[in-house]
Enzyme design. Sequence first.
Site, PDB file in Angstrom:
ATOM      1  N   ARG A  69      36.346  37.322 -17.794  1.00 20.66           N
ATOM      2  CA  ARG A  69      37.471  37.957 -18.481  1.00 20.66           C
ATOM      3  C   ARG A  69      37.230  39.455 -18.639  1.00 20.66           C
ATOM      4  O   ARG A  69      36.103  39.935 -18.628  1.00 20.66           O
ATOM      5  CB  ARG A  69      37.728  37.291 -19.821  1.00 20.66           C
ATOM      6  CG  ARG A  69      36.547  37.225 -20.762  1.00 20.66           C
ATOM      7  CD  ARG A  69      36.933  36.354 -21.970  1.00 20.66           C
ATOM      8  NE  ARG A  69      35.781  35.778 -22.632  1.00 20.66           N
ATOM      9  CZ  ARG A  69      35.854  34.707 -23.419  1.00 20.66           C
ATOM     10  NH1 ARG A  69      36.999  34.111 -23.620  1.00 20.66           N
ATOM     11  NH2 ARG A  69      34.769  34.241 -24.002  1.00 20.66           N
ATOM     12  N   GLU A  75      40.779  40.684 -25.085  1.00 22.53           N
ATOM     13  CA  GLU A  75      40.436  40.216 -23.749  1.00 22.53           C
ATOM     14  C   GLU A  75      41.660  39.731 -22.984  1.00 22.53           C
ATOM     15  O   GLU A  75      42.588  39.181 -23.566  1.00 22.53           O
ATOM     16  CB  GLU A  75      39.448  39.045 -23.853  1.00 22.53           C
ATOM     17  CG  GLU A  75      38.148  39.426 -24.493  1.00 22.53           C
ATOM     18  CD  GLU A  75      37.287  38.219 -24.834  1.00 22.53           C
ATOM     19  OE1 GLU A  75      36.055  38.381 -24.817  1.00 22.53           O
ATOM     20  OE2 GLU A  75      37.823  37.132 -25.116  1.00 22.53           O
ATOM     21  N   THR A 112      41.264  35.504 -37.207  1.00 21.61           N
ATOM     22  CA  THR A 112      40.164  36.052 -36.396  1.00 21.61           C
ATOM     23  C   THR A 112      40.593  36.128 -34.931  1.00 21.61           C
ATOM     24  O   THR A 112      40.342  37.117 -34.242  1.00 21.61           O
ATOM     25  CB  THR A 112      38.922  35.148 -36.513  1.00 21.61           C
ATOM     26  OG1 THR A 112      38.533  35.102 -37.888  1.00 21.61           O
ATOM     27  CG2 THR A 112      37.759  35.685 -35.678  1.00 21.61           C
ATOM     28  N   ARG A 169      42.983  23.790 -27.029  1.00 21.60           N
ATOM     29  CA  ARG A 169      42.310  23.696 -25.727  1.00 21.60           C
ATOM     30  C   ARG A 169      40.797  23.834 -25.873  1.00 21.60           C
ATOM     31  O   ARG A 169      40.033  23.238 -25.107  1.00 21.60           O
ATOM     32  CB  ARG A 169      42.906  24.660 -24.719  1.00 21.60           C
ATOM     33  CG  ARG A 169      42.474  26.124 -24.772  1.00 21.60           C
ATOM     34  CD  ARG A 169      41.172  26.378 -24.017  1.00 21.60           C
ATOM     35  NE  ARG A 169      40.967  27.766 -23.681  1.00 21.60           N
ATOM     36  CZ  ARG A 169      39.972  28.521 -24.150  1.00 21.60           C
ATOM     37  NH1 ARG A 169      39.107  28.053 -25.024  1.00 21.60           N
ATOM     38  NH2 ARG A 169      39.852  29.773 -23.743  1.00 21.60           N
ATOM     39  N   ASP A 201      29.105  24.965 -44.229  1.00 24.24           N
ATOM     40  CA  ASP A 201      29.507  26.355 -43.987  1.00 24.24           C
ATOM     41  C   ASP A 201      28.841  27.205 -45.062  1.00 24.24           C
ATOM     42  O   ASP A 201      28.651  26.734 -46.197  1.00 24.24           O
ATOM     43  CB  ASP A 201      31.042  26.487 -44.077  1.00 24.24           C
ATOM     44  CG  ASP A 201      31.557  27.792 -43.485  1.00 24.24           C
ATOM     45  OD1 ASP A 201      32.221  27.747 -42.433  1.00 24.24           O
ATOM     46  OD2 ASP A 201      31.283  28.871 -44.070  1.00 24.24           O
ATOM     47  N   ASP A 242      30.031  33.559 -28.157  1.00 23.10           N
ATOM     48  CA  ASP A 242      31.005  33.713 -27.067  1.00 23.10           C
ATOM     49  C   ASP A 242      31.295  35.169 -26.759  1.00 23.10           C
ATOM     50  O   ASP A 242      32.360  35.494 -26.239  1.00 23.10           O
ATOM     51  CB  ASP A 242      32.297  32.979 -27.415  1.00 23.10           C
ATOM     52  CG  ASP A 242      32.948  33.516 -28.676  1.00 23.10           C
ATOM     53  OD1 ASP A 242      32.344  34.390 -29.339  1.00 23.10           O
ATOM     54  OD2 ASP A 242      34.051  33.067 -29.006  1.00 23.10           O
ATOM     55  N   SER A 277      29.494  26.850 -24.720  1.00 23.11           N
ATOM     56  CA  SER A 277      30.923  27.104 -24.537  1.00 23.11           C
ATOM     57  C   SER A 277      31.283  28.552 -24.847  1.00 23.11           C
ATOM     58  O   SER A 277      30.934  29.081 -25.904  1.00 23.11           O
ATOM     59  CB  SER A 277      31.709  26.176 -25.470  1.00 23.11           C
ATOM     60  OG  SER A 277      33.017  26.643 -25.651  1.00 23.11           O
TER      61      SER A 277
END
Lengths: 350, 350
Positions: A56, A67, A95, A123, A172, A238, A303
């Site tokens: 990307r 992106e 975010t 997705r 968290d 990521d 991922s």
Amino acid sequence: MTDRPEPSALAYVPFVSVDNMMRLVNATGVEDFLRGLAGYIEADFLRWPEFDKTPRVASHSKDGVIELMPTADAENYGFKYVNGHPANMRQGYQTVTAFGVLSSVANGYPILLSEMTVLTALRTAATSALVAKYLAPKDAQVMAMIGNGAQCEFQAMAFRALCGINRLRLYDIDPAATEKAMRNLTAQGFEVVACDSGMQAVEGAQIITTCTADKQYATVLTDNMVGAGVHINAIGGDCPGKTELHRDILTRAEIFVEYPPQTRVEGEIQQLDPDHAVTELWQVMRGEVAGRSTPSQITLFDSVGFAIEDFSALRFVADRVAGTGFSQPLDLLADPDDPRDLFGMLGRAV
Amino acid sequence: MTDRPEPSALAYVPFVSVDNMMRLVNATGVEDFLRGLAGYIEADFLRWPEFDKTPRVASHSKDGVIELMPTADAENYGFKYVNGHPANMRQGYQTVTAFGVLSSVANGYPILLSEMTVLTALRTAATSALVAKYLAPKDAQVMAMIGNGAQCEFQAMAFRALCGINRLRLYDIDPAATEKAMRNLTAQGFEVVACDSGMQAVEGAQIITTCTADKQYATVLTDNMVGAGVHINAIGGDCPGKTELHRDILTRAEIFVEYPPQTRVEGEIQQLDPDHAVTELWQVMRGEVAGRSTPSQITLFDSVGFAIEDFSALRFVADRVAGTGFSQPLDLLADPDDPRDLFGMLGRAV
């Protein structure tokens, strides 16, 4: 209102708003939607070599990144616009927000414009669960989830829809995030335990999902937290400078990735040598290379999210909204009577 | 209609449809619009080093190309989606269609979505005329235009608005294209001569604009057609394998470009060695290097179109539509009450 002629059908692009996306997902049912979506993603992984692929195109600033993620097969071109701004949440913004377009390769005309903030959440979760179907231990029943932000519940729903996981252990650093996820997931019928630490969360879990947002070299998982046979679904690392796992875990694990040229820059493996062995998921799905080969192996899905998954999601939505009321026509394209007479069209619009 | 709450203001992005773009341009007046737009483009060329620049990301297929053109300064990010499919025209589609988005770098949220088919035609013309202001002979009165397709009249309007050119000599291999341009330009008060060949068109012209669409190494201008002192505005050579000028013209001319890493791949200069000297236009505009230095010099603007021009155009449109009825709110962004609770928003939409 004017007397001018309405634009022709060629001028209109079907647009799926956030409201329509939510209506479509709810009308389908979240788990059915995730299963359908995962089917499209899997189909595209199975024909991976057919795609035009590129890492990307990222524009980094001090507060975040914007992106563009394009890809194409012989028939369709798709791209997604997506931002990542970890500080947004504290100012009442998402975010991650996103939208995307699917086009015809033959004439370059867009055939779908869609919101993708909700769709990206779906997705990403569908991809994680699809990958876990290939890599997680077959008897997995419990998933630990570290990071209980916007992506958390989507991951849980996808792992139930595709892998039958119904028992969750949440942690968290912000208890309010865990409370929010507890509330949503209990309402969905999950068996949920809120934990006081990451260490407590991973106890007895066969799958560990990490999904935190801070842009730093973080250590959400230390080496001693990861036992034999576990599958790690690492979502949050990521972006260059943003990782979640201690390096020692990476050297013990079998690492699976979407598209190595992108993952080596953005994923957990940015911590490793550029020639460290990784396995491409499409080859696992096609049965060309092994996925999990022993019960004691630690498998890691590093991922980062690749353009083909968004392409699959846009294809899925385009097919689902065709002939329904879940899209609206948007006057996005100029369509003069004579295609060479753009100027004349402008003049006739006076 | 539903009982669900309306999305918040954060969810909406102003959208400029083709219809609204045409209304805005006509309400402003085409020449005033072109002058205003050229002012924004010039302002951005003057601060060229501030931009994050990258060659556009192209996806080529046998019928054409789809491109993404991103750029950013410290405050805004912009990108354009644009296709180029030379055979489209014969099927009743536009060769080029486009749309674009302007965003906030600080939080990644889009602040404008706009049609850019009409806007690209205007910004390409505004850029050409702006460049000619710096490079064309000062006494230029006549422009030859070879290629009379969709871009032709916009070029003519911009050259009149910025350079005072009112006399045109037109040629196209398709007489119907020339007829269309004659009709439109005569109605705009131009003094227009239709010519039977490119050779005839360039007679007595101080400026030559080439703007043809065929994707091949074409020779719209041969060396003997270009006399001393002429300014060439070469628009159509903008893609690998698509050029308009004979190589010998290039070696006689002083060549000016937008962004060398992109132009060397896409422009007329793809015919030359990769280290052939070219001059960057932003440096000419800032007075750091010379533009036209002698009356007999042949100056060539090897135009391919760069992302910063689209960024300027989006900024211009965003400023023009603010507070007007020329945009409509589009529900493009998810905006949950709690930004971490995207899943809860979906649930509450049932």
